[in-house]
Write an enzyme that holds these catalytic residues in place. Structure first.
Site, PDB file in Angstrom:
ATOM      1  N   LYS A  89       0.841  -1.206   0.000  1.00 44.73           N
ATOM      2  CA  LYS A  89       0.000   0.000   0.000  1.00 44.73           C
ATOM      3  C   LYS A  89       0.872   1.250   0.000  1.00 44.73           C
ATOM      4  O   LYS A  89       1.577   1.518   0.972  1.00 44.73           O
ATOM      5  CB  LYS A  89      -0.915   0.055   1.226  1.00 44.73           C
ATOM      6  CG  LYS A  89      -1.897   1.218   1.147  1.00 44.73           C
ATOM      7  CD  LYS A  89      -2.607   1.508   2.449  1.00 44.73           C
ATOM      8  CE  LYS A  89      -1.861   2.471   3.334  1.00 44.73           C
ATOM      9  NZ  LYS A  89      -1.740   3.843   2.785  1.00 44.73           N
TER      10      LYS A  89
ATOM     11  N   GLY B 194       6.988   4.409   8.591  1.00 49.90           N
ATOM     12  CA  GLY B 194       6.094   5.516   8.909  1.00 49.90           C
ATOM     13  C   GLY B 194       6.363   6.022  10.306  1.00 49.90           C
ATOM     14  O   GLY B 194       7.456   5.853  10.842  1.00 49.90           O
ATOM     15  N   SER B 195       5.338   6.596  10.915  1.00 54.13           N
ATOM     16  CA  SER B 195       5.536   7.228  12.214  1.00 54.13           C
ATOM     17  C   SER B 195       5.638   6.200  13.333  1.00 54.13           C
ATOM     18  O   SER B 195       5.134   5.077  13.218  1.00 54.13           O
ATOM     19  CB  SER B 195       4.380   8.178  12.514  1.00 54.13           C
ATOM     20  OG  SER B 195       3.221   7.421  12.772  1.00 54.13           O
ATOM     21  N   THR B 196       6.281   6.586  14.413  1.00 53.81           N
ATOM     22  CA  THR B 196       6.380   5.714  15.581  1.00 53.81           C
ATOM     23  C   THR B 196       5.001   5.418  16.159  1.00 53.81           C
ATOM     24  O   THR B 196       4.721   4.296  16.582  1.00 53.81           O
ATOM     25  CB  THR B 196       7.319   6.349  16.625  1.00 53.81           C
ATOM     26  OG1 THR B 196       8.656   6.340  16.097  1.00 53.81           O
ATOM     27  CG2 THR B 196       7.319   5.572  17.927  1.00 53.81           C
TER      28      THR B 196
ATOM     29  N   GLY C 185       3.500   2.829  14.047  1.00 62.33           N
ATOM     30  CA  GLY C 185       4.296   1.615  14.226  1.00 62.33           C
ATOM     31  C   GLY C 185       3.898   0.860  15.483  1.00 62.33           C
ATOM     32  O   GLY C 185       3.803  -0.368  15.491  1.00 62.33           O
TER      33      GLY C 185
ATOM     34  N   GLU D 287      10.128   0.579  10.391  1.00 63.08           N
ATOM     35  CA  GLU D 287      11.076   1.689  10.228  1.00 63.08           C
ATOM     36  C   GLU D 287      10.320   2.938  10.631  1.00 63.08           C
ATOM     37  O   GLU D 287       9.458   3.418   9.893  1.00 63.08           O
ATOM     38  CB  GLU D 287      11.523   1.809   8.764  1.00 63.08           C
ATOM     39  CG  GLU D 287      12.222   0.585   8.221  1.00 63.08           C
ATOM     40  CD  GLU D 287      13.621   0.389   8.779  1.00 63.08           C
ATOM     41  OE1 GLU D 287      14.076   1.261   9.551  1.00 63.08           O
ATOM     42  OE2 GLU D 287      14.245  -0.621   8.448  1.00 63.08           O
TER      43      GLU D 287
ATOM     44  N   CYS E  20      12.943  10.597   7.852  1.00 63.35           N
ATOM     45  CA  CYS E  20      12.930  10.046   9.209  1.00 63.35           C
ATOM     46  C   CYS E  20      14.309  10.141   9.861  1.00 63.35           C
ATOM     47  O   CYS E  20      14.422  10.252  11.064  1.00 63.35           O
ATOM     48  CB  CYS E  20      12.429   8.618   9.208  1.00 63.35           C
ATOM     49  SG  CYS E  20      13.208   7.602   7.952  1.00 63.35           S
TER      50      CYS E  20
ATOM     51  N   GLU F 116       9.453  14.748  16.559  1.00 60.34           N
ATOM     52  CA  GLU F 116       9.802  14.744  15.145  1.00 60.34           C
ATOM     53  C   GLU F 116       8.897  15.741  14.413  1.00 60.34           C
ATOM     54  O   GLU F 116       7.678  15.635  14.467  1.00 60.34           O
ATOM     55  CB  GLU F 116       9.610  13.339  14.586  1.00 60.34           C
ATOM     56  CG  GLU F 116      10.067  13.210  13.162  1.00 60.34           C
ATOM     57  CD  GLU F 116       9.977  11.768  12.653  1.00 60.34           C
ATOM     58  OE1 GLU F 116       9.010  11.075  12.988  1.00 60.34           O
ATOM     59  OE2 GLU F 116      10.885  11.355  11.907  1.00 60.34           O
TER      60      GLU F 116
END
Lengths: 318, 492
Positions: free
Chosen positions: B197, B249-251, B254, B271, B305, B402
């Protein structure tokens, strides 16, 4: 295995005593037999010291025949926190020791275990192993520590790489310890299960907080004494005893733990550990259905379970 | 808090020198008005028939309608991938598998210009970067991993690696094409099939990649591309037919994924975010370090990132470094992503622009000294001028969070121990930079930094042979290089 509120009669060491006091022993040994054994209080191991649990609670360890063997600490969340603080404090120094030095320290652990063979065998026997099984397990455990001692300065060579990048840079990747590791030790195999998960974690430079088997904790208590006399710096291995159901969530939710190793087959507990790991992206390692006596229960990939790969770039030029 | 002005500008490029526009041509670009899902080798309409728009963030204009994949579509895609895995891909000799991947690499190279332009149109990144970084690296990733397909047993001593099955892959909008390559290439080389995706704001290059899969004759169902937003991603993560999840993507997301996968047998790599320390010692090559700071935080509009978003400068050179940095920042051209002179393109989306603006406002409110370049920006589209904050503290939100934009937080330090402690004082651990001409200091500091990728006297370099991934909350697992293989394999 119920939590008790009053001291039970510990039959293990007192049974002969009671018998002799009542005059039922063989008359020959009456003089020595009448001596009252010094009962050992099993304590936990945090930061290289042997404190009592903060909880002020204990559980009675029973032999398979129901006989009470010892009182074991019921460690609390506070004990875990103290252990994590100690493990974090010890991490930098332990991780930066030379690989050779870590190997020597693990070798020293094996030496000290060899010294205590008889003690480990008798503990395993008391907790239900046959003498033959107990001896095999102790042999396997000592050999396993030695096996990982040998890996201390080799796994990096197997799992590192110099990467031929296209641009004008020198680029290399190598494994580094992930940090503080919490370990739920295998319930079976009170000795070989324990060392099979501790040795690969610490040989790789991690520090750890370990929950010993609930039903087979005696060797953990003795193993702590081995560690204490093996040049392993305080805080590198912290050993707690207690109830898994009470401590599992703390072991897997604590925010200063980088990885959790879980070694049993309970699917709900596995799910709980993996769910809690997401709180701070812990590495969750599950060993289920592992035969800890087997050859497959060791290898450098067990070390890599708690390693991170670090990649460093530097330009090539003048 | 006052806005600082820069009275020391060496050359004012905005007035003294003018760059003539040098726009990349878009004449040759063939885009459909509407893109369907790519499932089982064909473009098919989504079951629910819903579409969303993908826009050009530099013009706010619509580029195309994109199918919104739902749970039903994901199910069809996973079945196609499973079928392809069991009947075709896992049975094919590894060296033949490799040839398909090589073909894909070659076709990307052949169509590099087209992909670069589309990447810049859809995502807003400067053509200079999509042309020189994203697309060539995407091709080289396929090329690198193709060669691994029939050599896997050499990578894992004592083990016999086997593919997992179907990989579900979710990629972000900052490097759409490159992330697709990072995900798909190792998955295919290791013998897995894929349901991917792309991000909802940047789906086009992945869909163009699907055209390449068709042209390359890649067997149907080996790669399936299901476009959509978060719900589509969740459907992939939660589908029982998925054996492995790879997410970039973002933490925050995640963690949701890691939690969702608890109790399943799905493997995963994550990641996630970062807040990298870029450390400048007094004995650094200062002019090169300033270039490194600029490349570290302003590359790809700071939508990186591993961006060097926390700058640590040793006190003795701090004033000079900051002055030189401001001078250099004034030369940066913000504007049309398709112009070959552009340094900083458009912010990827309106939402991201709002997020950057709000965090910068927080930084101003928290009392940092704030400096922003005076460059002109286009009237339409989403833009943000290069911005730095100095005099911020460890606890400032712009130091801890971030921002994912062209915003740098600057702190100073005196000793090595101090900067290592400050650099590691974050939940993240993705990357870091170290600048010094002293070799022994480099090794001391790089070994103490808790991060997965460390650039010494350079920054933001990437290569297919070089493993990438984070410590701590920056993720789990590595992508790229030999170490990027194991997440797609089971070992016996």
């Amino acid at each position: 295995m119920k939590e008790k509120t009053e001291t039970p009669v510990l039959k293990k060491k007192s049974v002969t005593v009671t018998a002799h006091v009542n005059g039922n022993g063989n008359g020959n040994g009456a003089k020595t037999d009448s001596r009252l054994a010094v009962l050992k209080t099993h304590k936990i191991y945090i930061d290289g010291k042997f404190p009592r649990t903060e909880s002020g609670r204990y559980y009675v360890l029973n032999a398979p025949n129901g006989e009470a063997l010892a009182n074991m600490c019921l460690s609390s969340r506070k004990d875990l926190r103290e252990a994590v603080v100690a493990a974090r404090k010890a991490f930098g120094g332990w991780a930066s020791k030379s690989a050779y030095n870590r190997g020597q320290i693990l070798y020293r652990i094996a030496e000290m275990m060899e010294d205590r063979r008889a003690q480990f065998i008798s503990e395993l026997t008391e907790m239900g192993s046959t003498p033959k099984e107990a001896e095999a397990e102790v042999n396997c455990a000592i050999d396993r520590v030695l096996y990982y001692a040998g890996w201390s300065d080799k796994y990096q060579q197997i799992f590192s790489s110099v990467n031929p990048v296209e641009s004008s840079h020198f680029n290399f990747s190598l494994p580094e310890p992930t940090g503080v590791v919490s370990i739920i030790a295998p319930e079976e195999n009170g000795l070989v299960g324990l060392v099979s998960v501790i040795a690969p974690a610490i040989v790789g430079g991690n520090t750890c907080v370990v929950l010993a088997s609930k039903t087979k904790p005696l060797c953990a208590s003795s193993f702590a004494e081995v560690l204490n006399s093996s040049d392993v710096p305080g805080g590198v291995v912290n050993l707690l005893t207690g109830y898994r159901e009470e401590l599992l969530s703390h072991f897997s939710t604590h925010m200063d733990i980088n990885a959790t190793i879980y070694c049993n087959n309970n699917v709900e507990e596995i799910k709980a550990v993996q769910t809690n790991a997401a709180l701070n992206v812990k590495r969750a390692v599950v060993h289920n259905n592992t035969n800890w006596m087997g050859e497959d229960a060791q290898g450098p990939y067990y070390i890599m379970d708690t390693q991170e790969i670090k990649t460093t770039w530097h330009p090539v030029g003048i | 808090m006052k806005k600082e002005t820069n009275n020391n500008i060496a050359l004012n490029f905005n007035t003294d020198w003018k760059y003539a526009p040098a726009p990349e041509s878009t004449d040759h670009i063939k885009l459909k008005k509407k893109y369907d899902l790519f499932i089982n080798g064909k473009f098919v309409a989504p079951v629910k028939g819903k579409y969303f728009e993908t826009t050009n963030p530099a013009t706010e204009g619509k580029i195309a309608d994109i199918a919104e994949g739902t749970k039903e579509d994901v199910d069809i895609a996973v079945k196609a991938a499973r079928n392809a895995y069991e009947n075709v891909w896992s049975k094919m000799p590894a060296k033949e598998r490799a040839k398909y991947i090589y073909r894909i690499a070659r076709m990307i190279q052949e169509r590099a210009r087209e992909f670069s332009v589309i990447e810049s149109m859809d995502g807003g990144k400067a053509i200079r970067e999509s042309r020189d970084v994203d697309v060539p690296l995407a091709a080289s990733h396929f090329f690198y991993y193709a060669g691994w397909a029939d050599k896997l047993e050499y990578a894992f001593p004592g083990k016999k690696p086997k593919p997992l099955g179907v990989a579900g892959q979710i990629i972000p909008w900052n490097f759409p094409m490159l992330m697709a390559a990072w995900k798909i290439a190792p998955a295919l080389a290791t013998g897995n099939t894929v349901v991917l995706k792309p991000a909802e704001t940047t789906p086009l290059t992945a869909l163009k990649l699907a055209e390449i899969f068709q042209e390359a004759g890649l067997p149907d169902g080996v790669v399936n591309i299901v476009t959509g937003a978060a719900a589509t991603g969740a459907a992939i993560v939660n589908h029982p037919g998925i054996d492995k999840v790879a997410f970039t993507g973002s933490t925050d997301v995640g963690k949701i994924i890691q939690k969702a996968l608890a109790g399943t047998n799905k493997k995963y790599t994550l990641e996630l975010g970062g807040k990298a320390a870029n450390i400048i010692f007094e004995d650094a090559p200062i002019d090169q370090a300033v270039e490194g700071i600029v490349n570290g935080i302003f590359f790809n509009q700071g939508h990186v990132c591993c961006a060097g978003s926390r700058l640590f400068v040793q006190e003795g050179v701090a004033d000079m470094v900051i002055r030189k940095l401001k001078d250099r920042m004034e030369t940066l051209i913000v504007g049309d992503p398709l112009d070959k002179n552009t340094d900083i393109g458009a912010i990827n989306s309106k939402e991201q622009l709002k997020k950057i603006e709000s965090l910068v406002q927080i930084g101003i409110n928290e009392g940092g000294d704030y400096y922003q370049t005076s460059c002109s920006i286009p009237s339409k589209g989403y833009w943000f001028r290069p911005t730095i904050f100095s005099g911020v503290s460890q606890s400032s939100r712009i130091v801890q969070e971030e921002i994912f934009g062209p915003v740098l937080a600057i702190q100073t330090f005196r000793t090595t121990d101090e900067v290592v402690e400050k650099a590691n004082n974050t939940a993240y651990g993705l990357s870091a930079g170290v600048w010094t001409d002293k070799g022994s200091k480099i090794f001391k500091v790089t070994s103490q930094l808790r991060a997965g990728v460390i650039w010494a006297n350079t920054y933001n370099k990437f290569d297919p042979t070089s493993p990438f991934g984070g410590y701590k909350e920056s993720g789990v697992g590595r992508e790229g290089g030999l170490h990027g293989l194991s997440p797609y394999l089971k070992m016996n």
